[in-house]
Scaffold this active site. Structure first.
Site, PDB file in Angstrom:
ATOM      1  N   SER A 143       0.837  -1.201   0.000  1.00 21.46           N
ATOM      2  CA  SER A 143       0.000   0.000   0.000  1.00 21.46           C
ATOM      3  C   SER A 143       0.868   1.245   0.000  1.00 21.46           C
ATOM      4  O   SER A 143       1.950   1.253   0.596  1.00 21.46           O
ATOM      5  CB  SER A 143      -0.886   0.013   1.249  1.00 21.46           C
ATOM      6  OG  SER A 143      -1.544   1.264   1.359  1.00 21.46           O
ATOM      7  N   TYR A 154      -1.826  -1.257  10.099  1.00 17.13           N
ATOM      8  CA  TYR A 154      -1.961  -1.607   8.683  1.00 17.13           C
ATOM      9  C   TYR A 154      -0.732  -1.159   7.902  1.00 17.13           C
ATOM     10  O   TYR A 154      -0.118  -1.950   7.179  1.00 17.13           O
ATOM     11  CB  TYR A 154      -3.226  -0.941   8.130  1.00 17.13           C
ATOM     12  CG  TYR A 154      -3.422  -1.099   6.640  1.00 17.13           C
ATOM     13  CD1 TYR A 154      -3.825  -2.314   6.101  1.00 17.13           C
ATOM     14  CD2 TYR A 154      -3.209  -0.029   5.768  1.00 17.13           C
ATOM     15  CE1 TYR A 154      -4.009  -2.470   4.730  1.00 17.13           C
ATOM     16  CE2 TYR A 154      -3.390  -0.165   4.407  1.00 17.13           C
ATOM     17  CZ  TYR A 154      -3.788  -1.388   3.890  1.00 17.13           C
ATOM     18  OH  TYR A 154      -3.963  -1.529   2.531  1.00 17.13           O
TER      19      TYR A 154
HETATM   20  N1  NAP Z   1      -8.656  -0.698  -1.672  1.00 12.58           N
HETATM   21  C1  NAP Z   1      -7.609   0.114  -1.553  1.00 12.58           C
HETATM   22  O1  NAP Z   1      -7.734   1.341  -1.643  1.00 12.58           O
HETATM   23  C2  NAP Z   1      -6.236  -0.470  -1.317  1.00 12.58           C
HETATM   24  C3  NAP Z   1      -5.141   0.416  -1.315  1.00 12.58           C
HETATM   25  C4  NAP Z   1      -3.863  -0.086  -1.125  1.00 12.58           C
HETATM   26  C5  NAP Z   1      -3.702  -1.454  -0.933  1.00 12.58           C
HETATM   27  N2  NAP Z   1      -4.781  -2.282  -0.917  1.00 12.58           N
HETATM   28  C6  NAP Z   1      -4.546  -3.704  -0.687  1.00 12.58           C
HETATM   29  O2  NAP Z   1      -5.227  -4.468  -1.671  1.00 12.58           O
HETATM   30  C7  NAP Z   1      -5.596  -5.732  -1.098  1.00 12.58           C
HETATM   31  C8  NAP Z   1      -7.064  -5.990  -1.339  1.00 12.58           C
HETATM   32  O3  NAP Z   1      -7.812  -4.952  -0.711  1.00 12.58           O
HETATM   33  P1  NAP Z   1      -9.356  -4.708  -1.041  1.00 12.58           P
HETATM   34  O4  NAP Z   1      -9.545  -3.254  -0.989  1.00 12.58           O
HETATM   35  O5  NAP Z   1      -9.762  -5.464  -2.226  1.00 12.58           O
HETATM   36  O6  NAP Z   1     -10.038  -5.356   0.277  1.00 12.58           O
HETATM   37  P2  NAP Z   1     -11.557  -5.824   0.512  1.00 12.58           P
HETATM   38  O7  NAP Z   1     -12.454  -5.325  -0.550  1.00 12.58           O
HETATM   39  O8  NAP Z   1     -11.839  -5.491   1.942  1.00 12.58           O
HETATM   40  O9  NAP Z   1     -11.471  -7.423   0.343  1.00 12.58           O
HETATM   41  C9  NAP Z   1     -10.741  -8.150   1.288  1.00 12.58           C
HETATM   42  C10 NAP Z   1     -10.631  -9.593   0.862  1.00 12.58           C
HETATM   43  O10 NAP Z   1      -9.793 -10.256   1.814  1.00 12.58           O
HETATM   44  C11 NAP Z   1     -10.515 -11.289   2.455  1.00 12.58           C
HETATM   45  N3  NAP Z   1     -10.232 -11.262   3.886  1.00 12.58           N
HETATM   46  C12 NAP Z   1     -10.431 -10.219   4.731  1.00 12.58           C
HETATM   47  N4  NAP Z   1     -10.116 -10.581   5.982  1.00 12.58           N
HETATM   48  C13 NAP Z   1      -9.710 -11.875   5.916  1.00 12.58           C
HETATM   49  C14 NAP Z   1      -9.283 -12.816   6.900  1.00 12.58           C
HETATM   50  N5  NAP Z   1      -9.214 -12.487   8.190  1.00 12.58           N
HETATM   51  N6  NAP Z   1      -8.975 -14.060   6.493  1.00 12.58           N
HETATM   52  C15 NAP Z   1      -9.077 -14.402   5.190  1.00 12.58           C
HETATM   53  N7  NAP Z   1      -9.477 -13.573   4.225  1.00 12.58           N
HETATM   54  C16 NAP Z   1      -9.793 -12.315   4.583  1.00 12.58           C
HETATM   55  C17 NAP Z   1     -11.979 -11.009   2.208  1.00 12.58           C
HETATM   56  O11 NAP Z   1     -12.703 -12.234   2.213  1.00 12.58           O
HETATM   57  P3  NAP Z   1     -14.233 -12.335   2.793  1.00 12.58           P
HETATM   58  O12 NAP Z   1     -15.114 -11.874   1.669  1.00 12.58           O
HETATM   59  O13 NAP Z   1     -14.397 -13.764   3.133  1.00 12.58           O
HETATM   60  O14 NAP Z   1     -14.302 -11.410   3.968  1.00 12.58           O
HETATM   61  C18 NAP Z   1     -11.958 -10.332   0.844  1.00 12.58           C
HETATM   62  O15 NAP Z   1     -11.939 -11.289  -0.181  1.00 12.58           O
HETATM   63  C19 NAP Z   1      -5.183  -5.676   0.383  1.00 12.58           C
HETATM   64  O16 NAP Z   1      -3.929  -6.272   0.555  1.00 12.58           O
HETATM   65  C20 NAP Z   1      -5.085  -4.181   0.641  1.00 12.58           C
HETATM   66  O17 NAP Z   1      -4.217  -3.880   1.709  1.00 12.58           O
HETATM   67  C21 NAP Z   1      -6.038  -1.821  -1.106  1.00 12.58           C
END
Ligand code: NAP
Length: 230
Positions: A143, A154
């Protein structure tokens, strides 16, 4: 690389958000997909998106804060598809927003367990097989977050992901197992929140770049998906 036909990718956290986009993007290159979420039923929507794409699709479940569930997830992959060629360590959580002084140690521990220690366990499980077969791509989600002390668990866990990725890349140098980090950009997902400037779809095609690297390509590098936004 023009095709990923015959390759198998495991994407953690592929039930929604960035991971779902990556799963669909990889399937577009003919890659077989293992979708992961906390519960099997959470993967239903992604599986429905993938099935018409003509690739093999599998589903595994596991709560990444729980070592027993991580071990069961690894066993399920080995008993089912049998191997992983491309590993996206995508699943992560953000700690609840609090003044940095007030963040409970439990929140630090849980965030590190899910965002870093689970990633290490999955790399330990699957990288040796990649090395033995002479092909692997590992992509660890990082991130660009900065100056947000309320989310320090985080952001510090992601800093550790960056360092760990470089160490793993050094260990795997010369093996054609390429290990890189990917910043998807700030996107409207459950984690990114509704005020994020980017749509989740904008993570493609950039998120696929570190999976599509030619043999013996860059490793230990940082990729920003938004650099490739169309
Ligand atoms: N969105 C952003 O702006 C952003 C920015 C920088 C980096 N990132 C990174 O991108 C990646 C994806 O983020 P996202 O925004 O797509 O997140 P998201 O929409 O919240 O999705 C999270 C995913 O991770 C799974 N997950 C969450 N907690 C878990 C746990 N305790 N055990 C197993 N699986 C778990 C969830 O599964 P369930 O459906 O089963 O809960 C879901 O599939 C992450 O590494 C995040 O740090 C995101």
């Amino acid at each position: 690389m023009e095709t990923l036909a015959g390759k198998i990718a495991l994407i953690t956290g592929a039930s929604r958000g960035v991971g779902q986009q990556i799963a669909v993007g990889l399937a577009g290159y003919g890659c077989d997909i293992i979708v992961h979420a906390r519960k099997a039923e959470n993967t239903a929507h992604t599986l429905a998106m993938l099935r018409p794409m003509g690739v093999r699709v599998y589903s595994v479940a596991g709560e990444l804060s729980d070592d027993v569930e991580i071990a069961a997830l690894i066993d399920a992959v080995q008993a089912g598809p049998g191997r992983v060629d491309i590993l996206y360590n995508n699943a992560a959580i953000q700690n609840p927003w609090k003044e940095i002084w007030d963040i409970p140690m439990a929140d630090w521990r849980t965030t590190f367990q899910i965002n870093l220690f689970a990633m290490i366990q999955l790399c330990n499980a699957f990288a040796p097989g990649m090395k033995a077969r002479g092909y692997g791509r590992i992509v660890n989600l990082t991130s660009g977050i900065r100056d947000t002390p309320q989310l320090a668990p985080y952001s510090v866990s992601k800093a550790a992901v960056d360092k760990y990725t470089r160490d793993l890349a050094a260990e795997l140098r010369g093996t054609n197992v390429l290990v890189n980090t990917l910043d998807p950009g700030w996107l409207k997902t459950d984690l990114g929140g509704p005020n994020a400037p980017g749509e989740v779809e904008s993570v493609l095609p950039g998120a696929l770049v570190p999976a599509l690297l030619e043999d013996d390509g860059p490793s230990g590098q940082f990729y920003a998906a938004q650099d490739y936004a169309q």
